[in-house]
Design a protein around this motif. Sequence first.
Motif: not given
Length: 340
Positions: A37-44, A46-50, A151-152, A158-161
């Motif tokens: 849950y925490h992983f998906a929440e944090d990844l989502s 990070l991807l906001n706005g991409t 996202l290259t 990329v580093n954050a992910i």
Amino acid sequence: MIGVIERIKNSVLLKCSTLNEKIISKDLIELIDEGIYHFAEDLSSLLNGTSIKLSEEVLRNKTSEIIKSSIVKKIKRKLFIDSLALQITNDSFIEEYVEGNITIDKLEKTYIKDLKSNKNSNQLNMTEDLNLSEIIEKLRLYVDKEITSYLTENAFLVNAINSLLDKTKKELEDKLQELISSTDNKYLKILTDELKQNVVEKEKGEDDVMMEDKSMETAMQPSVNGVATNKFEKYDDMTLFNKVILSLNTKEEKLYRKEMKLEKRKDEVDERLTATNKNIEANIERENKLSQRKLELNSREVELNSKLSEAEVIFLNIKPLIKGLNKIKVSDEMGGNDNE
């Protein structure tokens, strides 16, 4: 006393097995779900706005699909491998305590250390650690394919992910270690509670021995007036000698019967261990066959996808030809009408 020891051993074994089932079906699942849950929440976040349009629910479901069953299987295997060390540790402390060679306080101070030592001794010649590198690597491959490959140009993101993946791995490993340590302490509580419940019977047995010793001592005490009150005085030397020999023979027989029971139990443990090793080998062989079958199916899937791609290319190449033939047909039909 042997009956008391066996009863306590069986009760402790049953309660520890029940605890393991609860750990796997409830505590472990909750731990993994929380990490996912925490992983998906944090990844989502990070991807906001991409340009990547993957919802948090999709990420959560995919992550669960990739890592959940593998982690559960890993911990099941660890608990199974550690179960023999657990039983050896419990049996040893139960015998020591009932026979009066150790106190509850000393048991509580040394139990965890002995349990870990027995786990590390590797009785089944099998090991299972809590390293999740191989499992998280599967998740990393999915993230690389579906997310970071698009996202290259944004190296920071990329580093954050990648850092998020490392963080998730570390947090899951730490929580699994806490779960195992907590379970070891619960094993200790089960053992001490069971021993304390049987302490009354143990003390009663000790009181009986003390009363017997006291009666023997009283029988050998002289009277105040100097007249011997030895209850054995009425027997002659030969009779007393025969009684002593008979008593020694009786004790020897008891020790022999106890030795035979211990030998029988050792043989039973060896048979169970042999059967367990065979079952493990059979399970591993079956798992290898399933893995090989999975690889074959994956290879077949790749082959079919390749052929499907070839068919699509051929269709795309034929499509203009069909379209041209249709135009020629229409033109011929129109030309024929004009001639008429």
